[in-house]
Design a protein around this motif. Structure first.
Motif, short mmCIF file in Angstrom:
data_model
loop_
_atom_site.label_atom_id
_atom_site.label_comp_id
_atom_site.label_asym_id
_atom_site.label_seq_id
_atom_site.Cartn_x
_atom_site.Cartn_y
_atom_site.Cartn_z
N LEU A 1 -73.97 18.00 65.95
CA LEU A 1 -74.37 16.42 66.09
C LEU A 1 -73.68 15.76 65.77
N VAL A 2 -73.00 16.35 64.08
CA VAL A 2 -72.32 15.38 63.05
C VAL A 2 -70.67 14.44 63.72
N PHE A 3 -70.70 15.48 64.52
CA PHE A 3 -69.66 15.76 65.59
C PHE A 3 -69.59 13.81 66.22
N GLU A 4 -70.83 14.09 67.27
CA GLU A 4 -70.93 12.60 68.22
C GLU A 4 -71.38 11.76 67.07
N TYR A 5 -72.27 11.94 65.92
CA TYR A 5 -72.25 10.99 64.65
C TYR A 5 -70.72 10.27 64.50
N SER A 6 -69.72 10.47 63.91
CA SER A 6 -68.78 10.64 63.61
C SER A 6 -68.02 9.28 63.92
N LEU A 7 -68.30 9.19 65.45
CA LEU A 7 -67.73 8.25 66.38
C LEU A 7 -68.02 7.18 66.35
N PHE A 8 -69.17 7.00 65.61
CA PHE A 8 -69.31 5.67 63.87
C PHE A 8 -69.02 5.04 62.74
N ASP B 1 -63.64 26.36 57.17
CA ASP B 1 -64.11 26.15 55.84
C ASP B 1 -65.69 24.87 55.33
N TYR B 2 -66.79 24.79 55.41
CA TYR B 2 -67.70 24.55 55.56
C TYR B 2 -67.73 23.24 54.72
N HIS B 3 -67.15 23.66 53.86
CA HIS B 3 -66.98 21.95 52.19
C HIS B 3 -65.90 22.12 52.98
N GLU B 4 -65.18 21.97 53.08
CA GLU B 4 -63.33 21.53 54.04
C GLU B 4 -64.24 20.24 54.69
N LEU B 5 -64.62 20.92 55.53
CA LEU B 5 -64.79 20.77 57.44
C LEU B 5 -66.02 18.95 56.71
N ALA B 6 -66.75 19.13 56.28
CA ALA B 6 -67.49 18.53 56.04
C ALA B 6 -66.85 17.20 55.88
N PRO B 7 -67.31 16.07 56.40
CA PRO B 7 -66.39 14.79 57.04
C PRO B 7 -68.06 14.16 55.48
N GLY B 8 -68.70 14.33 54.35
CA GLY B 8 -69.46 13.61 53.86
C GLY B 8 -69.93 14.85 52.36
N ALA C 1 -62.92 8.97 59.35
CA ALA C 1 -62.47 8.69 60.38
C ALA C 1 -61.07 9.66 61.20
N ARG C 2 -60.63 10.48 59.70
CA ARG C 2 -59.72 12.02 60.15
C ARG C 2 -60.66 13.02 60.37
N PHE C 3 -61.68 12.95 60.10
CA PHE C 3 -62.76 14.18 60.75
C PHE C 3 -62.95 13.81 62.55
N GLU D 1 -61.21 11.87 64.45
CA GLU D 1 -59.60 12.21 64.88
C GLU D 1 -59.40 13.60 65.08
N LYS D 2 -59.45 14.16 64.43
CA LYS D 2 -59.11 15.88 64.57
C LYS D 2 -60.32 16.98 64.95
N PHE D 3 -61.85 16.63 65.47
CA PHE D 3 -62.20 17.17 66.11
C PHE D 3 -62.59 16.61 67.46
N MET D 4 -62.37 15.34 67.83
CA MET D 4 -63.08 14.56 68.43
C MET D 4 -62.11 13.40 69.24
N SER D 5 -61.62 13.53 69.01
CA SER D 5 -60.05 12.67 69.85
C SER D 5 -59.96 12.27 71.53
N ALA D 6 -60.67 13.00 71.74
CA ALA D 6 -60.76 13.44 73.53
C ALA D 6 -61.96 11.99 73.97
N CYS D 7 -62.73 12.19 72.87
CA CYS D 7 -63.90 11.75 73.03
C CYS D 7 -64.00 9.92 73.05
N ASP D 8 -63.47 8.99 74.07
CA ASP D 8 -63.34 7.98 73.89
C ASP D 8 -64.51 6.68 75.44
N GLY D 9 -65.11 7.63 75.38
CA GLY D 9 -65.77 6.87 76.24
C GLY D 9 -65.74 6.60 77.61
#
Length: 380
Positions: free
Chosen positions: A288-295, A318-325, A351-353, A355-363
């Protein structure tokens, strides 16, 4: 015998019927209600007069006899279906030989690519052997698998045992994320929160939404978060909303001393509503953190059992590199971080996270999905 003979036989009986153009069947493998991954598309199609829309709940991980009965009803219904939509792997769909006219789309139940699943877990503690996965394939017969960005196509191919040149995994976006871009939906979610949880009025909202531990059939919720400590620190300005994973049957109760500050809203709200109203999200290994990154709001990763969970399930990145927080292991660390907001929040990292993982989700993911499946040639 059930997968090799009975289910294929049942389907063959009904696929001889004339195709019902515009008939769509939604299939939930384990849940007993429509999940968020299917709900938005389901409502979209129900609103169109030319569509006939049905839903089936297989309960594959439940009672075997009930599962077989559910599967037989489903196989009869999809025999003349134009479209089939799933959000989990399904033995029922994978064991049949679909009619050429039917378009089968796997929407999946999460964005991005976080913890491993499917063939990616072969030989790991979470998964079985590769021979078992090939024998009881959960990921067969897909025409399309929709994903949230080009970045994660490789992970879904690996998890579903698809060749590198496979073109069924399409980064057109995730249908259920479209509601997160609707101002009306966001406003309605806030109004619902104030109505059902008046204690939240005028306060900031922290959401705790962990994933489950163990297998789907015996899923357990983690209990490491010290909710009374968070109340002691933040009850003046915050409320805590707890959303347990839908497969968890026995949820931990909110401690008596934390009531009035913390609320288990697992039954009252869908996750999309909670993402809209939250000022801060505390999760662990949930997608769900991927969806939450949209905000582009603060996220904390409560990984108190990281070594154990990582050894058991595994991650695509890599979990620690991936996590945007920040990744934290104690409630005290979480409290210290929240006390320093907003100064310590790195919005650019989120924002970088995104763009990398949610770039096709735009509404507009649902529009692209429907355009895609309607291009499929119908063989008369």
């Amino acid at each position: 015998m059930t997968l090799k003979l009975l289910f294929p036989w049942q389907y063959r009986r009904f696929r001889k019927l004339p195709l019902k153009k515009g008939k769509a069947v939604f299939i939930e493998a384990n849940l007993t209600q429509l999940s968020g991954s299917l709900r938005f598309l389901y409502e979209t199609l129900c609103a169109r007069s030319e569509m006939q829309v049905d839903v089936h709940y297989l309960q594959e991980s439940g009672n075997k006899l009930s599962f077989i009965k559910n599967a037989f009803r489903c196989l009869k219904d999809i025999g003349d279906a134009h479209y089939i939509f799933l959000c989990e792997g399904s033995r029922v769909i994978s064991c049949i030989e679909p009619r050429r006219e039917t378009v089968i789309t796997q929407l999946w139940h999460g964005c991005g690519a976080f913890k491993k699943f499917g063939f990616s877990t072969c030989e790991d503690r979470f998964g079985g052997t590769r021979e078992e996965y090939l024998k009881y394939n959960y990921y067969g017969n897909y025409d399309y698998v929709t994903v949230s960005s080009p970045e994660v196509v490789w992970a879904y191919r690996e998890a579903m045992n698809l060749p590198e040149d496979d073109r069924s995994v399409v980064p057109v976006g995730i249908s259920c994320t479209d509601v997160l871009f609707e101002e009306r939906y966001r406003k309605a979610s806030k109004e619902k929160l104030n109505r059902l949880c008046p204690e939240a009025k005028g306060k900031k909202v922290m959401l705790y939404a962990p994933t489950f531990r163990g297998s789907v059939g015996n899923a357990e919720a983690p209990e490491a978060l010290d909710i009374p400590l968070l109340k002691e620190k933040f009850e003046t300005d915050w409320v805590l909303l707890v959303k347990q994973h839908p497969v968890v049957k026995n949820r931990p109760e909110i401690p008596e001393e934390a009531k009035g500050f913390a609320f288990d809203v697992s039954d009252q709200f869908v996750i999309e509503e909670l993402l809209c109203v939250s000022d801060l999200c505390i999760s662990d290994y949930s997608s769900l953190v991927f969806e939450y990154s949209l905000f582009e709001r603060p996220m904390l990763f409560f990984a108190f059992d990281f070594e154990e969970y990582g050894d058991w399930r595994g991650f695509y990145y890599d979990y620690h590199e991936l996590a945007p927080g920040p990744v934290m292991h104690t409630t005290e660390e979480i409290a210290d971080y929240i006390l320093q907001l907003p100064g310590c929040f790195d919005r650019e990292k989120v924002a970088r996270f995104r763009e990398k993982f949610m770039s096709a989700c735009d509404g507009h993911a649902t529009e692209r999905l429907l355009e895609l499946i309607r291009k499929e040639k119908i063989h008369e």
